[in-house]
Design a protein around this motif. Structure first.
Motif: not given
Lengths: 516, 516
Positions: A404-433
């Motif tokens: 929780p105290h480290r910055k996470v940077v996702c390098l994400q292609a658009d095509g592959s990102g669409m497969f599991t885009l729902q992860a963004l909601w979990t990032q918002a829900r859990e206030r993930l950095d």
């Protein structure tokens, strides 16, 4: 006490205290049991590929398993692609897969399926609980199995009546992680002898050999013996950046890879697999090593990589003060020109904070990053290990839960990102950095290349309809906002550099759609 | 000519002319072959659950299989949940799953997995091509297998070298759909005798027995013999609405279902399965029928439902002019009051155009619809058959591809909609006439009920974190817009009624987020 309570207690006693979940009816007693265990952090994913991918990312950073909670065969099935990646990464994961009550199975209710058959290809261990009295023992087996050979996927099938049934066998069985120590003496001696035999040698590293401490020892060995050092093509985690021993990876392109390795006479595998083509191509080899090249395995993933390398160094007379070249910091120049994967990499490299975790599923857009950031601030680099796309956003989610105290940077292609885009909601829900850089090339760029590689020619109408993600184009700012994640669109490097610098200074989640 | 060309030709000769696809490198020769076949319509899904769910919806409406194109084991895995639904629906589907070249498999490249083990639980038939010379024959087997027993999932594994390899065996083998005709005479006589034995009888229908023509005959039989008639709980397709024979479904709730069926003395299965609990609950039965109730099967899904029912009617002396009660048109009153599933159902019922196709994955919000729309304009009703959520949006997509001149209405819960939301992009790409009603209750409402049903009590902190989709709430208008689908948010029934009426008059795709 019921079986579900025993399962929770056993997980907690086994140091499994995060549960990525997408439950259903058959798991309701386990949900109720989790409700009684505030020590267990439950993280909801709105699709099971998020759940399993997050467990993979978590394990890579926490070096211990999370549990997943999946709903019957179809729920497990939705999570299999990222379990495939976890399996290839050697990530410890404990899947809890709900199942109908044992007596209900013969009725073939609509959700009934052969869970074992689904689980086996992606699991190192599959077990089914028969009765609530077995829950503690079987759960402990699953946790232990997830830690064999450096880490693997263990899948525990939990029938509803085993969860809700009362049991007197309530003592949870705590588990100790397994390590195989260092290789036997004869292997150590053979490898040491080979490293002195004057042949052109490749040290091929993966697993924990790519952590900074082990890499330093490996670097000294390579430098002292004149061996070349490479990381496997895809790895669960590399500790890299300025002040660390830099390492390149085996190349993806077959022709470039075989040319690069053409003069190798022997390979020493250190937690790695011998390099093979990611895919087969007409008239091209599967084995990337030249004919006659000898391969010897020093360590498996199950060995203690650091201790094994130290033992090898000692056998070779390479002392802890032996010379080793470290990566120099890259001068932090502001990139100019077009917005490209390379200029983005330069920008990321200069702003990346120390201790950042970079999750790479940028596919074609990601090649530049690795090359251009060996001198960035020290960071962890997590890659797509199994080739099953849709890993990146969930992996970043799990890594952020683990750290929780480290910055996470996702390098994400658009095509592959669409497969599991729902992860963004979990990032918002859990206030993930987590800051996601979405490389919008609007297609499966890799497949246009591959269509040529396999000799199938240029794309026509039907092929373009399957390889281009246009008409309509995706609007990732809206997609992210729809899940509660703030996002911006950028199409110049100046703007990208400004926005990314800002994103590094404030807590996430945040998404930058970069039109490349 | 290579294997991939033969595969395309065989599919087309077998009347398979739509391919829902998400390809990868190992399928590039097949993609190139599809490029040379303008008769094949290729429809891209940005996730494999969209691909397989669309194939299911297509098959339900076209009464023939589409092909799917899936990338190796993980690509198949992503599509398994909706293949599970297709299997339960009895939908014909031909999966083409790419695989590494045969000689490449022993190298265990990153994407290698046990495809057969993954495919078998959701497939009626699994086959692997060994060589390009076998492609035509194996593909014809797959098509034939998909049409056995009324329809099933056939999975054909296509190694890359079988696709790119040249072959002289180019003649595609055309296929004839299989039908088992009508049941044997002794069964016919037994069923006819039972229908006259004076016991309380339930005719339980599924499959093609729920098409309008067959339902009319079944309705006459029921009316003439005093039998009760019910549809299985979940069915691939029911032709219903004003002027058709109305039919209720077996209830989902165990207590309500067993009470409803408490006086049944014998059941005649017509393409249906005997009713069982969707899930098991502590202390409640799995079998929904009362003790001593006798069950006799008249037809399987493989029989010709209409001909079988006509033969039964004839044996019973029920003539084509025998009385049968038809559903009366519902008066088209504008609903008032709160925006609820019931008021939405009333609105949908009054605006639904004749020939509409309703795809129901509204879960808790969908119960009202079926009750309230038996008098709507004649329409098809497609349900979630296997309980694997994420079926609705893809199913609507496939149904719209099969029936371009009919309106598709998706009744979609928000929780399950998130599993395969990528289907909206395909609807935009293909300009499909689909209107999605998104029931935004912002949680897995069914699971709150189920938590009580299994006796696990009220949800506490951890349970609410896993059952409520809030913090943040989803914004479906943005999600849809991000994929190129126009959408509006409504929170009153007056506004819903206006917007839905408009949506019925203009071509889709369109989405209405209804806050209930």
């Amino acid at each position: 006490m019921n079986g579900a309570d025993v399962l929770c207690d056993t997980l907690l006693a086994g140091d499994v205290d995060v549960c990525f979940a997408n439950p259903g009816t058959s798991e309701m007693h386990f949900v109720a049991a989790l409700d009684r265990k505030p020590a267990m952090r439950c993280v909801l994913g709105l699709f099971e590929g998020v759940v399993t991918g997050a467990a993979d990312g978590y394990a890579r950073m926490a070096d211990k398993p999370a549990a997943t909670l999946l709903h019957l065969g179809p729920g497990l099935a939705n999570g299999l692609a990222n379990l495939h990646n976890a399996r290839r990464a050697g990530s410890p994961v404990v899947n809890i897969v709900g199942e109908h009550a044992t007596y209900h199975l013969p009725f073939d209710a609509p959700l009934t399926s052969d869970i074992e058959s689904l689980a086996r290809p992606m699991s190192a261990w599959v077990g089914r609980i028969g009765h609530s009295d077995e829950v503690g023992e079987r759960a402990a087996q699953a946790i232990a199995a997830s830690r064999v050979n450096g880490g693997g996927v263990a899948t525990l099938i939990l029938p509803a009546d085993a969860a809700w049934g009362e049991t007197s066998r309530t003592s949870p069985v705590a588990q100790t992680p397994t390590s195989e120590g260092i290789p036997d003496d004869p292997i150590l001696r053979e490898v040491a002898t080979r490293l002195r035999n004057g042949r052109r040698t490749l040290l091929l590293l993966s697993g924990h050999a790519l952590r900074a401490d082990a890499l330093t020892v490996a670097g000294r060995i390579a430098q002292a013996t004149g061996a070349r050092m490479l990381a496997q093509q895809s790895n669960a985690r590399i500790e890299r950046g300025a002040g660390r021993v830099p390492i390149e990876r085996v190349l993806y392109n077959i022709d470039a890879c075989t040319a690069d390795l053409a003069d190798v006479e022997q390979v020493v595998l250190i937690g790695a697999k011998a390099p093979v083509g990611f895919f087969a191509y007409p008239g091209k080899p599967s084995d990337m090593l030249p004919p006659g090249c000898e391969v010897v395995r020093y360590t498996t993933r199950g060995h203690d990589a650091l201790a094994s390398l130290q033992a090898l160094a000692e056998a070779l007379g390479v002392t802890p003060d032996a010379a080793v070249t470290l990566a120099k910091p890259t001068p932090p120049e502001r990139p100019t020109g077009a917005l490209t994967p390379a200029s983005i990499a330069a920008s990321v490299g200069r702003h990346l904070p120390e201790g950042a975790i970079v999750c790479d599923e940028a596919i074609t857009s990601g090649h530049a990053f690795f090359k251009l950031t060996s001198g960035a601030a020290p960071h962890d680099f997590l890659a797509l290990t199994g080739g099953a796309i849709g890993a990146g956003l969930p992996m970043g989610t799990g890594a952020a839960v683990a750290c929780p105290h480290r910055k996470v940077v996702c390098l994400q292609a658009d095509g592959s990102g669409m497969f599991t885009l729902q992860a963004l909601w979990t990032q918002a829900r859990e206030r993930l950095d987590v800051v996601t850089i979405l490389f919008a090339n609007r297609g499966y760029a890799i497949l246009h290349n591959e269509l040529k590689q396999v000799g199938a020619g240029e794309a026509g109408h039907n092929a373009r309809r399957m390889l281009d993600v246009v008409d309509p184009t995706l609007d990732w700012v809206k997609l992210a906002a729809g899940m509660g994640v703030e996002a911006v669109f950028v199409d110049t490097i100046a703007r990208f550099d400004d926005v990314f610098a800002l994103a590094m200074r404030r807590p996430g989640p945040f998404l930058i759609e970069a039109r490349i």
